[in-house]
Design an enzyme around this catalytic site. Structure first.
Site, PDB file in Angstrom:
ATOM      1  N   TYR A 259      -1.558  -3.643  -6.847  1.00 14.57           N
ATOM      2  CA  TYR A 259      -1.281  -4.456  -5.653  1.00 14.57           C
ATOM      3  C   TYR A 259      -2.261  -4.222  -4.501  1.00 14.57           C
ATOM      4  CZ  TYR A 259       1.716  -7.445  -2.844  1.00 14.57           C
ATOM      5  OH  TYR A 259       2.218  -8.507  -2.122  1.00 14.57           O
TER       6      TYR A 259
ATOM      7  N   ARG B   9       1.919 -12.089  -0.172  1.00 19.92           N
ATOM      8  CA  ARG B   9       0.555 -12.332   0.314  1.00 19.92           C
ATOM      9  C   ARG B   9      -0.039 -13.615  -0.230  1.00 19.92           C
ATOM     10  NH1 ARG B   9      -1.863  -8.301   3.784  1.00 19.92           N
ATOM     11  NH2 ARG B   9      -0.366  -6.599   3.805  1.00 19.92           N
TER      12      ARG B   9
ATOM     13  N   ASP C 284      -9.538  -9.245   9.378  1.00 22.66           N
ATOM     14  CA  ASP C 284      -8.980  -7.908   9.101  1.00 22.66           C
ATOM     15  C   ASP C 284      -9.957  -6.753   9.342  1.00 22.66           C
ATOM     16  OD1 ASP C 284      -6.727  -6.363   8.232  1.00 22.66           O
ATOM     17  OD2 ASP C 284      -7.700  -6.059   6.304  1.00 22.66           O
TER      18      ASP C 284
ATOM     19  N   LYS D 132      -9.489  -2.015   1.897  1.00 24.33           N
ATOM     20  CA  LYS D 132      -9.143  -0.855   2.737  1.00 24.33           C
ATOM     21  C   LYS D 132      -9.910   0.394   2.288  1.00 24.33           C
ATOM     22  CE  LYS D 132      -6.135  -3.272   5.002  1.00 24.33           C
ATOM     23  NZ  LYS D 132      -6.398  -3.680   6.373  1.00 24.33           N
TER      24      LYS D 132
ATOM     25  N   HIS E 229     -10.713  -1.845  11.846  1.00 23.20           N
ATOM     26  CA  HIS E 229      -9.603  -2.709  11.430  1.00 23.20           C
ATOM     27  C   HIS E 229      -9.453  -3.803  12.485  1.00 23.20           C
ATOM     28  CE1 HIS E 229      -5.079  -2.796  10.058  1.00 23.20           C
ATOM     29  NE2 HIS E 229      -5.806  -3.683   9.422  1.00 23.20           N
TER      30      HIS E 229
ATOM     31  N   ARG F  21       0.848  -1.190   0.000  1.00 25.70           N
ATOM     32  CA  ARG F  21       0.000   0.000   0.000  1.00 25.70           C
ATOM     33  C   ARG F  21       0.885   1.243   0.000  1.00 25.70           C
ATOM     34  NH1 ARG F  21      -1.842   0.912   4.425  1.00 25.70           N
ATOM     35  NH2 ARG F  21      -1.243  -0.879   5.672  1.00 25.70           N
TER      36      ARG F  21
ATOM     37  N   CYS G 102       0.958  -7.343  13.434  1.00 29.77           N
ATOM     38  CA  CYS G 102       0.915  -7.687  14.860  1.00 29.77           C
ATOM     39  C   CYS G 102       0.122  -8.970  15.104  1.00 29.77           C
ATOM     40  CB  CYS G 102       0.343  -6.538  15.678  1.00 29.77           C
ATOM     41  SG  CYS G 102       1.433  -5.115  15.735  1.00 29.77           S
TER      42      CYS G 102
ATOM     43  N   SER H  22      -1.128  -3.448  11.438  1.00 27.43           N
ATOM     44  CA  SER H  22      -0.601  -4.439  10.506  1.00 27.43           C
ATOM     45  C   SER H  22       0.662  -5.067  11.121  1.00 27.43           C
ATOM     46  CB  SER H  22      -0.246  -3.768   9.174  1.00 27.43           C
ATOM     47  OG  SER H  22      -1.340  -3.019   8.714  1.00 27.43           O
TER      48      SER H  22
HETATM   49  C1  OXD Z   1      -2.909  -4.157   6.159  1.00 24.89           C
HETATM   50  C2  OXD Z   1      -3.558  -5.230   5.402  1.00 24.89           C
HETATM   51  O1  OXD Z   1      -1.944  -3.577   5.655  1.00 24.89           O
HETATM   52  O2  OXD Z   1      -4.474  -5.857   5.961  1.00 24.89           O
HETATM   53  O3  OXD Z   1      -3.345  -3.862   7.265  1.00 24.89           O
HETATM   54  O4  OXD Z   1      -3.221  -5.476   4.230  1.00 24.89           O
HETATM   55 MN    MN Z   2      -5.177  -4.937   7.722  1.00 26.31          MN
END
Ligand code: OXD
Ligand code: MN
Length: 600
Positions: A211, A379, A287, A220, A240, A71, A264, A262
């Protein structure tokens, strides 16, 4: 040109067709046949590599352009009518200026390509939570990914009817083809990327990247940034958060949501295998959670997604056996390494890498190589339905009732294993101070604390101060006896030797058990200045080889650390021009409590 029963949709598609000048327009029906045909095209184009069909049936590997791997937060904009409404934590651009700039970039940007029209639904289609979007995209990789991550296709058009509302999502990889030009496997604009959100008109315009969160606009962009604005306007929450179901032996099943930044471990926690005997955890989402009050006054949550877009490196039989079982078939892997027998590999999967791999850039790799074989943000994209721990009710249109919400980050010091907030407002205060330390793998100073309130820093579609106020307002609407209990957690505290004090993963079930014990009002706690902390005896640590001193360190509320933390929170709060007075009062009360402790 396909025409639907929805003139507004048809007109919008036509308008963008004339701007982007694709060679053709294809309306996606979401069928398996369409998915398979697109995968065949992607294989022929070199975007997807089919994996070994015996060991990974139905699975593929994609390798992105090296400029397009994550991102792009710096190129992500909230284009609200006034800069004030984007707030201090978002990039803002005047919406008219952004529209003019992007229209210019989109002009002819799909030349030589197909423009796919992707109707999709976030949330079960028959759910009162559901929100429909339509994404225009010139990336077939995005289309197949959207089919995994969302409910997509004909049924969504039917749900839209003749005049249903939808979030308008426009996406181009920004790589027009001239006649006769040979395409590359991962087209994108290596220099120019921009992800723009228009919260008032509920639109998303994304240019230049193919991506993840930049390109799969349901995730997101819609389910967090735009949904957070809709949720503010309509009185619910778009967060989130993972959602899990936990069933203690002989006791009823309960549902817990948890927000972590992210990297964690949200996916690991959502698929946790509890070490407490007889306990069971099932997955609802990994997520994103949408939460709203049910008629019974409880907060109910749905996972708006239908797939997992998880980070592969670090996932293994030891850390997340359920994810590994989920990845047995029908997966699109992106930027992992390829073994010579067409299987996938990434750092953290096995202790010993194979002697030879093809790395995420498509280069030869051996254990002597200095660079990682898989990109750290590699991913997997996989349907939630094939996760062995998926809760049978994960698609219930009404969602699941939430008993507890956990907020956590990666903190080597200061924050105990688990603390229960004293009230909703106190929980909002703790969540607004959430932070995570940078690891050695990330840019920036190791150990530096980055504040990430509610884990929403990159995902809140409006002013973060107003977002805190919204959380307070939602709490004020609820019956305190029916609101979820709020907890602050930290699996990452370290001892003086620099080693983690807590084993994490399945052992986190012990913290979950204490939280449920609090919800059911029988677990013992100490009333500390930061909230209710477990007494050492109230945590079930049976079978865990933890020294008493480690337990004491894990649960310690250290006045010196917290006096420093209060100063850091003041600095953090100083960045908000609009901060609810209640949060300042909570901070003041915390400061006072430590001052009294020091003098008393
Ligand atoms: C993030 C994702 O970056 O879930 O939080 O991709
Ligand atoms: Mn996320």
């Amino acid at each position: 040109m396909n025409t639907t029963k929805h003139p507004g949709l048809d007109a919008w598609v036509e308008e963008w067709e004339s701007t982007c000048s694709p060679a053709r327009v294809v309306w996606c029906d979401g069928s398996q046949r369409e998915f398979d045909a697109l995968c065949r095209e992607l294989v022929a184009a070199g975007t997807l590599v089919p994996l070994d069909q015996q060991t990974c049936p139905g699975s593929f590997l994609a390798r992105s352009d090296p400029s397009d791997v994550a991102r792009v937060e710096e190129q992500t904009f909230i284009c609200s009518n006034s800069a004030d409404n984007a707030g201090p934590t978002n990039n803002w651009c005047d919406p008219n200026e952004m529209r003019a700039k992007l229209r210019h970039w989109f002009r002819g940007s799909m030349a030589g390509r197909t423009m796919y029209v992707v109707p999709f639904c976030m949330g079960p289609i028959d759910s009162p939570f559901a929100r429909i979007g339509v994404q225009l995209t010139d990336s077939p990789y995005v289309v197949v990914s959207m089919r995994i991550m969302t409910r997509m296709g004909r049924s969504v058009l039917e749900a839209l009817g003749t005049d249903g509302e939808f979030v308008r999502c426009v996406h181009s990889v920004g790589a027009p083809l001239t006649p006769g030009e040979v395409d590359v496997p991962w087209p994108c604009d290596p220099e120019t990327k921009c992800i723009a959100h228009f919260p008032e008109s509920r639109e998303i315009w994304s240019y230049g990247s193919g991506y993840g969160g930049n390109a799969l606009l349901g995730k997101k962009c819609l389910a967090l940034r735009i949904a957070s604005v809709i949720a503010r306007d309509e009185g619910w929450l778009a967060e989130h958060m993972l959602i899990l179901a936990v069933t203690p032996p002989g006791r009823p099943k309960r549902y817990v949501a948890a927000a972590f930044p992210s990297a964690c471990g949200k996916t690991n926690m959502a698929m946790m295998v509890p070490t407490l005997p007889g306990w069971r955890v099932e997955t609802v989402g990994d997520d994103i959670a949408w939460l709203r009050f049910g008629d019974d006054g409880r907060l109910w949550a749905v996972n708006p997604e239908s797939g997992f877009f998880g980070v592969a490196p670090g996932t293994s039989i030891a850390t997340n056996p359920v994810a590994m079982a989920t990845l047995k078939s029908d997966v699109i892997f992106t930027n992992v390494a390829l073994t010579d027998d067409l299987n996938v590999w990434w750092e953290g999967m096995d202790s010993d890498p194979p002697p030879h791999l093809t790395d995420w850039r498509g280069h030869d790799w051996t254990p002597e190589s200095h660079l990682p074989a898989a990109h750290p943000n590699a991913r997997f994209t996989v349907a939630a339905a094939q996760c062995p721990s998926i809760a049978p009710e994960w698609e219930d249109p009404n969602g699941v009732p939430i008993s507890a919400i956990l907020f956590g980050g990666r903190r080597a010091t200061t924050v105990p294993l688990i603390v229960q907030a004293r009230s909703w407002a106190h929980g909002v205060f703790l969540a607004s101070t959430m932070a995570s330390e940078r690891t050695a793998a990330a840019a920036g100073t190791v150990g530096e604390v980055r504040r990430d309130p509610f884990a929403m820093l990159p995902f809140c579609g409006y002013h973060m101060g107003d977002y805190f106020a919204h959380w307070l307002a939602v709490g004020a609407l609820g019956d305190p006896a029916r609101l979820p209990a709020l907890f602050f957690v930290n699996w990452f505290r370290k001892g003086n030797d620099g080693q983690f004090l807590w084993p994490g993963y399945g052992e986190n079930s012990r913290a979950l058990a204490w939280a449920l014990g609090r919800v059911e009002a029988n677990a013992a706690a100490v009333d500390s200045p930061i909230g209710y902390v477990p007494t050492p005896g109230s945590l079930d640590l049976g079978g865990l080889d933890l020294a008493d001193a480690a337990v004491e360190s894990l649960l310690r509320v250290d006045p010196a650390e917290w006096i420093a933390e209060v100063q850091a929170i003041k600095t953090h709060y100083g960045t908000f021009d609009r901060l609810p007075i209640e949060l300042r009062e909570e901070l003041h009360a915390l400061e006072q409590a430590f001052a009294v402790e020091q003098t008393g």
